[in-house]
Design an enzyme around this catalytic site. Structure first.
Site, PDB file in Angstrom:
ATOM      1  N   LYS A 283     -25.103  46.352 -40.706  1.00 17.34           N
ATOM      2  CA  LYS A 283     -25.845  47.464 -41.295  1.00 17.34           C
ATOM      3  C   LYS A 283     -26.402  47.132 -42.674  1.00 17.34           C
ATOM      4  O   LYS A 283     -27.118  47.953 -43.242  1.00 17.34           O
ATOM      5  CB  LYS A 283     -24.907  48.668 -41.460  1.00 17.34           C
TER       6      LYS A 283
ATOM      7  N   THR B 229     -32.246  49.325 -44.618  1.00 21.19           N
ATOM      8  CA  THR B 229     -32.240  50.764 -44.332  1.00 21.19           C
ATOM      9  C   THR B 229     -33.576  51.281 -44.858  1.00 21.19           C
ATOM     10  O   THR B 229     -33.961  50.932 -45.965  1.00 21.19           O
ATOM     11  CB  THR B 229     -31.087  51.476 -45.074  1.00 21.19           C
TER      12      THR B 229
ATOM     13  N   GLU C  73     -31.896  59.198 -38.634  1.00 23.33           N
ATOM     14  CA  GLU C  73     -31.004  59.957 -39.519  1.00 23.33           C
ATOM     15  C   GLU C  73     -31.838  60.713 -40.549  1.00 23.33           C
ATOM     16  O   GLU C  73     -33.014  60.437 -40.746  1.00 23.33           O
ATOM     17  CB  GLU C  73     -30.037  59.013 -40.262  1.00 23.33           C
TER      18      GLU C  73
ATOM     19  N   GLU D 115     -31.411  53.749 -36.072  1.00 23.93           N
ATOM     20  CA  GLU D 115     -30.695  55.020 -35.984  1.00 23.93           C
ATOM     21  C   GLU D 115     -31.527  56.092 -36.681  1.00 23.93           C
ATOM     22  O   GLU D 115     -31.882  55.951 -37.853  1.00 23.93           O
ATOM     23  CB  GLU D 115     -29.292  54.920 -36.620  1.00 23.93           C
TER      24      GLU D 115
ATOM     25  N   HIS E 155     -24.140  61.824 -30.289  1.00 28.06           N
ATOM     26  CA  HIS E 155     -24.227  60.372 -30.521  1.00 28.06           C
ATOM     27  C   HIS E 155     -22.863  59.720 -30.288  1.00 28.06           C
ATOM     28  O   HIS E 155     -22.755  58.700 -29.595  1.00 28.06           O
ATOM     29  CB  HIS E 155     -24.708  60.107 -31.955  1.00 28.06           C
TER      30      HIS E 155
ATOM     31  N   GLU F  70     -28.179  54.166 -26.935  1.00 23.26           N
ATOM     32  CA  GLU F  70     -27.875  55.320 -26.082  1.00 23.26           C
ATOM     33  C   GLU F  70     -28.929  55.464 -24.988  1.00 23.26           C
ATOM     34  O   GLU F  70     -28.601  55.715 -23.829  1.00 23.26           O
ATOM     35  CB  GLU F  70     -27.841  56.600 -26.925  1.00 23.26           C
TER      36      GLU F  70
ATOM     37  N   ASP G  52     -31.291  53.868 -40.186  1.00 18.71           N
ATOM     38  CA  ASP G  52     -30.162  52.963 -40.415  1.00 18.71           C
ATOM     39  C   ASP G  52     -30.209  51.861 -39.352  1.00 18.71           C
ATOM     40  O   ASP G  52     -29.571  51.956 -38.303  1.00 18.71           O
ATOM     41  CB  ASP G  52     -28.853  53.771 -40.322  1.00 18.71           C
TER      42      ASP G  52
ATOM     43  N   ASP H  78     -23.010  56.271 -45.435  1.00 17.15           N
ATOM     44  CA  ASP H  78     -23.592  56.656 -44.150  1.00 17.15           C
ATOM     45  C   ASP H  78     -22.538  57.369 -43.303  1.00 17.15           C
ATOM     46  O   ASP H  78     -21.468  56.829 -43.038  1.00 17.15           O
ATOM     47  CB  ASP H  78     -24.117  55.421 -43.412  1.00 17.15           C
TER      48      ASP H  78
ATOM     49  N   GLN I  89     -22.213  44.183 -34.926  1.00 13.01           N
ATOM     50  CA  GLN I  89     -21.352  45.327 -35.253  1.00 13.01           C
ATOM     51  C   GLN I  89     -20.077  45.352 -34.403  1.00 13.01           C
ATOM     52  O   GLN I  89     -18.980  45.540 -34.909  1.00 13.01           O
ATOM     53  CB  GLN I  89     -22.142  46.617 -35.056  1.00 13.01           C
TER      54      GLN I  89
ATOM     55  N   ARG J  55     -26.251  45.703 -33.151  1.00 12.74           N
ATOM     56  CA  ARG J  55     -25.112  46.151 -32.344  1.00 12.74           C
ATOM     57  C   ARG J  55     -24.176  45.026 -31.947  1.00 12.74           C
ATOM     58  O   ARG J  55     -22.959  45.224 -31.870  1.00 12.74           O
ATOM     59  CB  ARG J  55     -25.615  46.866 -31.093  1.00 12.74           C
TER      60      ARG J  55
END
Ligand code: MN
Length: 441
Positions: free
Chosen positions: A267, A271, A215, A213, A148, A387, A247, A141, A254, A251
């Site tokens: 993560k 997925t 992607e 996420e 971002h 975000e 993904d 990834d 993480q 958080r």
């Protein structure tokens, strides 16, 4: 690079499958994306298929139908399996032959007896369910959207939001292949360690800051031998096509675990990819020059190439939608959270491939890359909820009055993508959908 236009990109060509011409259809004859499917709930073997309108063309049936020959037939036969790895391994010449062979069979000026034989190989999309399109050996990834990186970086380090390596390296981590699922994936909210601000010791419990996420997935067709680099100018010959990829990211887990070696449990629980892979050949009309602002560092020589400069970027429109359990029960439409384009990505897909192999790493058929979260420069273009809500400080409103700081149990996240350009067909990626279930504890 697969950038030359040919008759399979001609927007005026129609298919004898009427729904291929429907307004807003993701799958006109100019697209022809590939997946692995069978009839929903059946014991039929999974096999390769190509989308056309609201139908799937069964490639196992087509391979037996005497409608193809040569390299196109070789391709269809390789697709008559539960994974497309053997087809990927045949390389660009066969990928192209199958696309062109199927295009000729589905064109509205195909002879009646051809159309009749091919019609017998169609199955309604509404009756199909999907498997992962290929056996994935390794999953990497990336982290290649500067917007971002800036949006997330500013939350913690407003004066110095991005690390110095970002503008020089297509940054990535090696992820987990075993928990990649196809659209429709449902997974339990992960458990793990989190460290609250000011706390003296971490706590163990369900993730409280679950995120998605937005992607693109990049499917590797042919690999390279260990020690043999893939030069940037040849990198796209190794890419079969692109899909949507979510993904999922925990958080709170993480940010406690990722120093100094990167994401791990944050993560590796799930997925989600879309079933359909849109080929690079289908994407050729939607190419754009890859640019780097003059006041930014320019790439080192191995990441610099004339072809990449001329057409290394892709204008793929992308959207994230959220469907809460409440909205689903009430029959209400999902809420759109953001929309952007892949055109803003700081590094191209070719640069990701070239960089991945420059140290001697061997890529293998069926490897999957995530592009990294795709966020654009404007408001409402962020590809992750962290975000949009500034790490939960400014919850967003959903269409039915609910709010979200992060994802809640029962939430489904839908990714959508498509390309459109004046004078060209609109082609789409279908959908990637994944649903959050309560933690198992
Ligand atoms: Mn990611």
């Amino acid at each position: 690079m697969t950038t030359t236009l040919n008759h399979t990109h001609d927007a005026s060509v129609r298919s004898w499958v009427p729904t291929a011409q429907a307004e807003g259809c993701d799958f006109p004859i100019q697209n022809l994306p590939m997946a692995v499917f069978h009839r929903t709930g059946s014991r039929e073997p999974y096999r390769g298929g190509i989308a056309i309108g609201d139908q799937v063309l069964d490639l196992a049936a087509l391979a037996s139908s005497r409608q193809l020959d040569g390299a196109a037939l070789d391709g269809a036969r390789a697709c008559a399996q539960s994974a497309l790895n053997d087809f990927f391994a045949l390389g660009p010449r066969v990928w192209r032959a199958l696309r062109h062979g199927v295009f000729a069979l589905l064109e509205d000026d195909a002879p009646t007896e051809v159309a009749d034989a091919v019609r017998a190989c169609l199955i309604p999309l509404a009756e199909a369910e999907f498997a992962l399109p290929a056996r994935i050996g390794d999953y990497t990834d990336f982290y290649t959207s500067i917007d971002h990186a800036l949006n997330v970086g500013r939350l913690w380090k407003p004066d110095d939001p991005i690390t110095p390596n970002f503008q020089w390296i297509p940054i990535a981590y090696h992820g987990r292949a075993s928990t990649i699922g196809v659209s429709g994936q449902r997974f339990h909210r992960p458990m793990g360690q989190t460290m609250a601000p000011g706390a003296r010791a971490p706590a163990y419990g369900p993730c409280a800051r679950l995120d998605y996420e937005l992607e693109l997935g990049i499917w590797i067709g042919q690999g390279n031998a260990a020690g043999k680099q893939i030069p940037l100018a040849r990198a796209e010959d190794h890419i079969f096509g692109l899909c949507l990829l979510n993904d999922w990211s925990a958080r709170d887990i993480q940010f406690w675990e990722m120093a100094p070696l990167g994401p791990f449990l944050a993560k590796n629980f799930a997925t989600t990819v879309s079933p359909w892979i849109v080929t690079l050949e289908a994407l050729a009309p939607y190419r754009l020059p890859w640019t780097r602002p003059a006041d930014h560092p320019q790439p080192l020589a191995y990441l610099e190439d004339e072809g990449n400069r001329a057409h290394g970027a892709l204008d793929i429109q992308l959207e994230v939608w959220l469907e809460s359990a409440k909205a689903r029960t009430a029959g209400n439409a999902p809420s759109r959270l953001s929309s952007t384009s892949f055109r803003h990505q700081y590094w191209s897909i070719a640069q990701m491939v070239a960089h991945h192999t420059v140290g001697g790493c061997s890529l293998q058929t069926g490897d999957l890359f995530g592009s990294g979260t795709i966020s654009g420069p404007g408001p409402g273009e962020a590809g992750a909820i962290i975000e949009l809500t500034r790490a939960g400080q400014s919850p967003i409103a959903l269409a039915d009055g609910e709010t979200r700081a992060f994802l809640e149990d029962g939430d489904a996240v839908l990714l959508r993508g498509w390309c459109e350009k004046p004078g060209h067909a609109r082609i789409g990626f279908g959908e990637s959908r994944g649903t959050v279930l309560p933690a198992l504890g």
